[in-house]
Design a protein around this motif. Structure first.
Motif, mmCIF file in Angstrom:
data_model
loop_
_atom_site.group_PDB
_atom_site.id
_atom_site.type_symbol
_atom_site.label_atom_id
_atom_site.label_comp_id
_atom_site.label_asym_id
_atom_site.label_seq_id
_atom_site.Cartn_x
_atom_site.Cartn_y
_atom_site.Cartn_z
ATOM 1 N N HIS A 47 -101.121 23.325 59.062
ATOM 2 C CA HIS A 47 -100.275 21.393 59.157
ATOM 3 C C HIS A 47 -100.317 20.893 60.948
ATOM 4 O O HIS A 47 -99.848 21.615 61.320
ATOM 5 C CB HIS A 47 -99.798 21.131 58.598
ATOM 6 C CG HIS A 47 -98.374 20.293 58.197
ATOM 7 N ND1 HIS A 47 -97.554 20.124 57.021
ATOM 8 C CD2 HIS A 47 -98.113 19.490 58.941
ATOM 9 C CE1 HIS A 47 -97.012 18.624 57.993
ATOM 10 N NE2 HIS A 47 -97.331 18.297 58.897
ATOM 11 N N HIS A 107 -94.772 15.306 52.100
ATOM 12 C CA HIS A 107 -93.681 15.929 52.659
ATOM 13 C C HIS A 107 -92.199 15.405 52.118
ATOM 14 O O HIS A 107 -92.113 14.061 51.921
ATOM 15 C CB HIS A 107 -93.607 14.726 54.130
ATOM 16 C CG HIS A 107 -91.887 14.634 55.271
ATOM 17 N ND1 HIS A 107 -92.115 15.200 56.171
ATOM 18 C CD2 HIS A 107 -90.586 14.834 54.579
ATOM 19 C CE1 HIS A 107 -90.816 15.312 56.624
ATOM 20 N NE2 HIS A 107 -89.967 14.870 56.098
ATOM 21 N N TYR A 113 -95.882 11.127 52.646
ATOM 22 C CA TYR A 113 -94.693 10.920 53.076
ATOM 23 C C TYR A 113 -93.638 10.439 52.627
ATOM 24 O O TYR A 113 -93.868 8.621 52.115
ATOM 25 C CB TYR A 113 -95.439 9.809 54.247
ATOM 26 C CG TYR A 113 -95.425 10.622 56.022
ATOM 27 C CD1 TYR A 113 -95.455 12.248 56.658
ATOM 28 C CD2 TYR A 113 -97.470 11.001 55.513
ATOM 29 C CE1 TYR A 113 -96.045 12.590 56.927
ATOM 30 C CE2 TYR A 113 -97.643 11.664 56.675
ATOM 31 C CZ TYR A 113 -97.187 12.399 57.774
ATOM 32 O OH TYR A 113 -98.312 13.192 58.153
ATOM 33 N N HIS A 131 -93.998 22.317 54.747
ATOM 34 C CA HIS A 131 -92.373 22.704 55.956
ATOM 35 C C HIS A 131 -91.416 23.066 54.792
ATOM 36 O O HIS A 131 -90.250 21.897 55.679
ATOM 37 C CB HIS A 131 -92.344 22.133 56.964
ATOM 38 C CG HIS A 131 -92.332 20.303 56.541
ATOM 39 N ND1 HIS A 131 -91.983 19.211 55.758
ATOM 40 C CD2 HIS A 131 -93.052 19.293 57.510
ATOM 41 C CE1 HIS A 131 -92.278 18.015 55.174
ATOM 42 N NE2 HIS A 131 -92.941 17.871 56.443
ATOM 43 N N ASP A 173 -97.066 22.482 61.557
ATOM 44 C CA ASP A 173 -96.192 20.923 62.103
ATOM 45 C C ASP A 173 -96.656 20.883 63.792
ATOM 46 O O ASP A 173 -95.484 20.507 64.410
ATOM 47 C CB ASP A 173 -94.943 20.709 61.632
ATOM 48 C CG ASP A 173 -95.006 19.374 60.998
ATOM 49 O OD1 ASP A 173 -95.953 19.075 61.328
ATOM 50 O OD2 ASP A 173 -94.167 18.733 60.664
ATOM 51 N N ARG A 196 -88.375 16.344 61.501
ATOM 52 C CA ARG A 196 -88.248 16.065 60.485
ATOM 53 C C ARG A 196 -89.066 17.351 59.784
ATOM 54 O O ARG A 196 -89.804 17.091 59.506
ATOM 55 C CB ARG A 196 -88.623 14.765 60.729
ATOM 56 C CG ARG A 196 -87.988 13.934 60.967
ATOM 57 C CD ARG A 196 -86.510 13.431 59.872
ATOM 58 N NE ARG A 196 -85.467 13.282 60.309
ATOM 59 C CZ ARG A 196 -84.529 12.742 60.302
ATOM 60 N NH1 ARG A 196 -83.511 13.359 59.502
ATOM 61 N NH2 ARG A 196 -83.699 12.268 61.184
ATOM 62 N N LYS A 199 -102.309 13.296 51.915
ATOM 63 C CA LYS A 199 -101.021 13.364 52.392
ATOM 64 C C LYS A 199 -100.027 12.240 52.097
ATOM 65 O O LYS A 199 -100.444 10.811 51.778
ATOM 66 C CB LYS A 199 -100.601 13.646 53.805
ATOM 67 C CG LYS A 199 -99.386 13.833 54.148
ATOM 68 C CD LYS A 199 -99.304 15.015 53.785
ATOM 69 C CE LYS A 199 -97.464 15.425 54.956
ATOM 70 N NZ LYS A 199 -97.232 15.839 56.076
HETATM 71 ZN ZN ZN Z 1 -93.479 16.035 57.389
#
Ligand code: ZN
Ligand code: DOR
Ligand code: ZN
Length: 370
Positions: free
Chosen positions: A26, A145, A113, A169, A240, A215, A111
């Motif tokens: 990431h 996320h 979000y 994360h 991240d 974040r 991915k």
């Molecule tokens: Zn993220």
């Protein structure tokens, strides 16, 4: 893994650890569109200096990697500039579920979000989220996320669609406990935690100011303790790595995100020196674990040599990331990456990068991906 004592006795006992090259699943390398923050050449230099030989780059670039043309352009840039292995994610939008599914074999994963973030990719509406869960063919996972109750919503979708989902994360107690239950029930889920959520808490915010904003945000001490108490549930530590310039961070609207590629191994190996995790656990979290999630093969003739047991201070001096700062400035660590060897070549040694731009490799993107 090989270790060799170079100072076998005395107080300043120092060991050379030889570890598998780390895989950071990431990172944000900011190309195309924000190369004043980072690009494939600087970001992969930072990776090699941190003992990371494989990175998976996120799609929230400008424009985002959400259509085949932009994706191919990013592959071209990565081939020209990267110094290590790079895989690229596709990003989900409200309109592109079938389109990204058609190029899935060329990407590290999809991915999504689903909560507040940086950049142009944010999925709000449930119909669009469902279309992605329907269309994504795998075999590599949908990475999300998803914070708090959004994580619970995603677990519902995993139960219904039975497609592999990777939680990025994870930072809070309730999230890691939910993921633990999901794994116990046999759902195909994996998760990562960041070094900043393992080594910093909201108590560091007054000191760090905007340089501690990201974040998901830094969490409570209880959240941090829950992550450490559930290490067996965690499949990978991923940075991240989210570079923004010092000027941007000090400006009126500081963007969220902190860099991490050059500090992950020193921090984790410091925790090993302090007895907070085993060396085997550190290798699982930085190499074998992340590789298993995305089906990444360990590059041949590849390893990292770490000086371990001495004492060093983390500093922005000598960092290779273009953003030029670290939220861990001033921290004392017990490990330092001395040398990184990739495909039998010394690519980083004693503060110097030896791998030129373009000497890396783009993963998944086709048979001619060299
Ligand atoms: Zn993220
Ligand atoms: O802190 C963050 N920074 N969180 C995200 O989700 C995005 C990232 C970035 O791209 O800067
Ligand atoms: Zn990110």
């Amino acid at each position: 893994m090989m270790t060799r004592n170079i100072l076998p006795t005395g107080e300043a006992r120092m060991t050379i650890l030889r570890l598998p090259g780390a895989a950071d699943i990431h990172v944000h390398l900011r190309e195309p569109g924000d190369t004043h923050k980072e690009d494939f050449a600087t970001g992969t230099a930072a990776a090699l200096a941190g003992g990371v030989v494989t990175v998976l780059a996120m799609p929230n670039t400008r424009p985002p990697l959400a259509d085949p043309t932009t994706f191919q352009e990013a592959v071209r840039l990565a081939r020209a500039k990267a110094r290590c292995e790079v895989g690229l994610f596709l990003g989900g939008t409200a309109e592109n579920a079938e389109i990204v599914a058609s190029v899935a074999p060329q990407a590290a994963g999809l991915k999504l979000y689903l909560d507040e973030t940086y950049g142009p990719l944010r999925l709000e509406a449930l119909p669009a989220i469902l279309r992605h869960f329907q269309a994504w063919p795998g075999p590599r996972p949908i990475a999300v996320h998803a914070e708090g109750r959004t994580a619970a919503m995603v677990l519902g979708l995993v139960a219904l669609f039975r497609k592999p989902v990777h939680f990025c994360h994870v930072s809070r107690r309730e999230e890691i406990l939910l993921i633990r239950r999901a794994k116990e029930r046999g759902l195909p889920v994996t998760c990562e935690v960041t070094p900043h959520h393992l080594f910093l808490t909201e108590e560091d915010l007054p000191r760090l100011g905007p340089f501690g904003q990201m974040r998901p945000p830094l969490a409570s001490r209880a959240d941090q303790e829950a992550l450490w108490a559930n290490l067996p549930v965690i499949d990978a530590v991923a940075t991240d790595h989210a570079p923004h310039t010092i000027e941007e961070k000090q400006g009126p609207h500081p963007p969220p995100g902190v860099p991490g590629l050059e500090t992950m191994l020193p921090l984790l190996l410091t925790a090993v020196a302090e007895g907070r995790l085993s060396l085997e656990e550190a290798v699982r979290l930085t190499a074998t674990g992340p590789r298993r999630i995305y089906g990444l093969l360990e590059p041949p003739q590849t390893w990292v040599e770490v000086e371990w047991g001495g004492s060093w201070t983390l500093s922005r001096e000598g960092l290779f990331t273009r953003c030029g700062w670290t939220p861990f400035e001033g921290l004392t660590v017990r490990a330092r990456v001395r040398r990184t060897v990739l495909w039998g070549r010394v690519v980083f040694e004693e503060g110097t990068i030896h791998a030129p731009p373009g000497s890396g490799r783009v993963l998944f993107a086709g048979l001619d991906s060299r």
